[in-house]
Design an enzyme around this catalytic site. Structure first.
Site, PDB file in Angstrom:
ATOM      1  N   THR A   1       0.838  -1.208   0.000  1.00 26.79           N
ATOM      2  CA  THR A   1       0.000   0.000   0.000  1.00 26.79           C
ATOM      3  C   THR A   1       0.872   1.257   0.000  1.00 26.79           C
ATOM      4  O   THR A   1       0.569   2.243  -0.675  1.00 26.79           O
ATOM      5  CB  THR A   1      -0.916  -0.015   1.249  1.00 26.79           C
ATOM      6  OG1 THR A   1      -1.641  -1.246   1.254  1.00 26.79           O
ATOM      7  CG2 THR A   1      -1.888   1.144   1.249  1.00 26.79           C
TER       8      THR A   1
ATOM      9  N   ASP B   1       3.405  -8.120  10.939  1.00 25.64           N
ATOM     10  CA  ASP B   1       4.684  -8.812  10.725  1.00 25.64           C
ATOM     11  C   ASP B   1       5.883  -7.982  11.194  1.00 25.64           C
ATOM     12  O   ASP B   1       6.981  -8.508  11.362  1.00 25.64           O
ATOM     13  CB  ASP B   1       4.869  -9.139   9.242  1.00 25.64           C
ATOM     14  CG  ASP B   1       3.943 -10.244   8.765  1.00 25.64           C
ATOM     15  OD1 ASP B   1       3.115 -10.698   9.567  1.00 25.64           O
ATOM     16  OD2 ASP B   1       4.046 -10.641   7.592  1.00 25.64           O
TER      17      ASP B   1
ATOM     18  N   GLN C   1      -4.276 -13.951  14.964  1.00 25.66           N
ATOM     19  CA  GLN C   1      -3.240 -13.005  15.396  1.00 25.66           C
ATOM     20  C   GLN C   1      -3.551 -11.576  14.969  1.00 25.66           C
ATOM     21  O   GLN C   1      -3.000 -10.622  15.496  1.00 25.66           O
ATOM     22  CB  GLN C   1      -1.883 -13.402  14.780  1.00 25.66           C
ATOM     23  CG  GLN C   1      -1.362 -14.715  15.305  1.00 25.66           C
ATOM     24  CD  GLN C   1      -0.345 -15.343  14.357  1.00 25.66           C
ATOM     25  OE1 GLN C   1       0.846 -15.198  14.551  1.00 25.66           O
ATOM     26  NE2 GLN C   1      -0.827 -16.035  13.340  1.00 25.66           N
TER      27      GLN C   1
HETATM   28  O1  F6P Z   1       1.388  -9.252   6.086  1.00 25.06           O
HETATM   29  C1  F6P Z   1       0.595  -9.629   7.129  1.00 25.06           C
HETATM   30  C2  F6P Z   1       0.080 -11.017   6.947  1.00 25.06           C
HETATM   31  O2  F6P Z   1      -0.623 -11.271   8.118  1.00 25.06           O
HETATM   32  C3  F6P Z   1       1.128 -12.079   6.637  1.00 25.06           C
HETATM   33  O3  F6P Z   1       1.811 -12.529   7.742  1.00 25.06           O
HETATM   34  C4  F6P Z   1       0.294 -13.137   5.973  1.00 25.06           C
HETATM   35  O4  F6P Z   1       1.062 -13.958   5.137  1.00 25.06           O
HETATM   36  C5  F6P Z   1      -0.669 -12.330   5.199  1.00 25.06           C
HETATM   37  O5  F6P Z   1      -0.838 -11.125   5.876  1.00 25.06           O
HETATM   38  C6  F6P Z   1      -1.979 -13.030   4.990  1.00 25.06           C
HETATM   39  O6  F6P Z   1      -2.789 -12.223   4.203  1.00 25.06           O
HETATM   40  P1  F6P Z   1      -4.260 -12.642   3.758  1.00 25.06           P
HETATM   41  O7  F6P Z   1      -5.160 -12.323   4.888  1.00 25.06           O
HETATM   42  O8  F6P Z   1      -4.523 -11.802   2.581  1.00 25.06           O
HETATM   43  O9  F6P Z   1      -4.251 -14.102   3.463  1.00 25.06           O
END
Ligand code: F6P
Length: 360
Positions: A118, A140, A286
């Site tokens: 973003t 993260d 999380q």
């Molecule tokens: O970047 C944050 C995050 O939580 C990553 O750790 C994870 O791989 C990703 O987002 C998951 O994204 P989505 O909810 O689009 O599957």
């Protein structure tokens, strides 16, 4: 001083606890500084369609400080420069349309709250003439240039609580319990939650693991009388010479979906050690729930700083945590970089010193 009178605010990418706290701070500080604040819905989609936006006043943000998610909605598939469409290339560039809508809405500046993807889009719009201030977001904790992002503390707190709870079954049943946590490219969550939860093995994307070494570590623990072992593995961890575990390959508009390394590690450790092993994937839990006080404060500081920059006419920057200060750095410096766990990080050294296996 700038003449910013009307601002837009949007949230992009995956949600993170604390997004609402930033929105609240931007709306309150902005309105108190005499600005009109427009909330743009579902990331940059709110600039593609002017009906997907709404005026926000302090009254509209009452009570959202403690809420997870984002009252503005978000998406990680709406890059206006490469919008997924039925065009032969599978995507179209709608960025000019966004710039036009920005002008038609009478906006003077934009606060973009989001992760690396973003913020990169925000920078592209800055280059197209939109005055932008970025606010970094990710559980993260891997955005370059800021020592922490809101959402990380909440994620670590949830994951370490989960590890605490898993100790019960691990100990009662003499099992190996493997916990898969988020962290695509960086192992901050795995390392911090692992240490906070007293994990025996922590596997990170930064340190490719050798499962034979982990198995031997578990066997030695057993010989020394330990009844169980707790393994924390980041979703982006990979074996030495191998690759990450992908649930779904990348396709136009979608990044690859990681996941499954926890199951694989548990299965292989059971085969190799003969110890019953189970796995748990914490996944989006999380990212959910109320932000911790730390994240609420950091998010509020970021929001306040963003408005201060708008007032001063400072654009093309990202607010960042550089304790004890909230600073601002060029968006350009952030684009295309990832803040991984440095191999000389003191907590990695301490982890080894206290007998935690990092799988290498
Ligand atoms: O970047 C944050 C995050 O939580 C990553 O750790 C994870 O791989 C990703 O987002 C998951 O994204 P989505 O909810 O689009 O599957």
């Amino acid at each position: 001083m700038s003449h910013v009178k009307k601002i837009g605010v949007l949230t992009g990418g995956g949600d993170a606890p604390g997004l609402n706290a930033v929105i609240r701070a931007v709306v309150k500080a902005g309105c108190n500084a005499g600005m009109e604040v427009i909330g743009l819905e579902d990331s940059f989609d709110g600039l593609l369609d002017p009906t997907r936006s709404r005026r926000m006043t302090p009254r509209d943000v009452t009570g959202i400080l403690r809420l997870g998610g984002t009252v503005l909605g978000t998406t990680n598939r709406g890059n206006p420069f490469e919008y997924p469409t039925d065009a032969p290339e599978g995507k179209s560039d709608y960025s000019d349309r966004c710039v036009k809508t920005f002008a038609e809405m009478g906006l003077d500046a934009l606060v973009v709250i989001g992760g690396d993807g973003t913020l990169a889009i925000a920078h592209q719009f800055y280059l197209k003439g939109i005055p932008v201030v970025g606010v970094p977001k990710t559980i993260d904790n891997d955005i370059w240039g800021t020592t922490s992002c809101f959402g990380f503390d909440t994620a670590v707190s949830f994951a370490s609580d989960a590890i605490d709870r898993l100790h019960t079954t691990a100990e009662a049943h003499r099992r190996v319990m493997v916990v898969e946590v988020m962290g695509r490219y960086a192992g901050w969550i795995a390392l911090h939650a692992g240490i906070a939860g007293g994990a025996d093995v922590i596997l990170l994307p930064e340190i490719p693991y050798d499962l034979e070494k982990v198995a031997e570590f578990v066997r030695v623990r057993e010989r020394l009388g330990a009844r169980f072992s707790i393994v924390v593995v980041a979703e982006g961890a990979r074996p030495l010479g191998g690759s990450v575990t992908v649930q779904r390959e990348a396709r136009p508009g979608y990044v690859e979906r990681l996941g499954g390394v926890g199951a694989m590690v548990a299965h292989q450790l059971e085969e190799m050690t003969g110890k019953e092993s189970r796995f748990v994937v914490l996944g989006h839990l999380q990212r959910g729930g109320a932000p911790t006080p730390f994240d609420r404060v950091l998010a509020t500081r970021f929001g306040g700083k963003a408005v201060e920059l708008l007032q001063r006419g400072v654009f093309g920057r990202m607010v960042a945590n550089n304790p004890p200060d909230i600073v601002h750095i060029p968006l350009l410096d952030v684009v295309g970089k990832t803040r991984t766990v440095p191999l000389d990080y003191d907590l990695l050294k301490t982890a080894r010193a206290i007998g935690v296996s990092l799988g290498d």
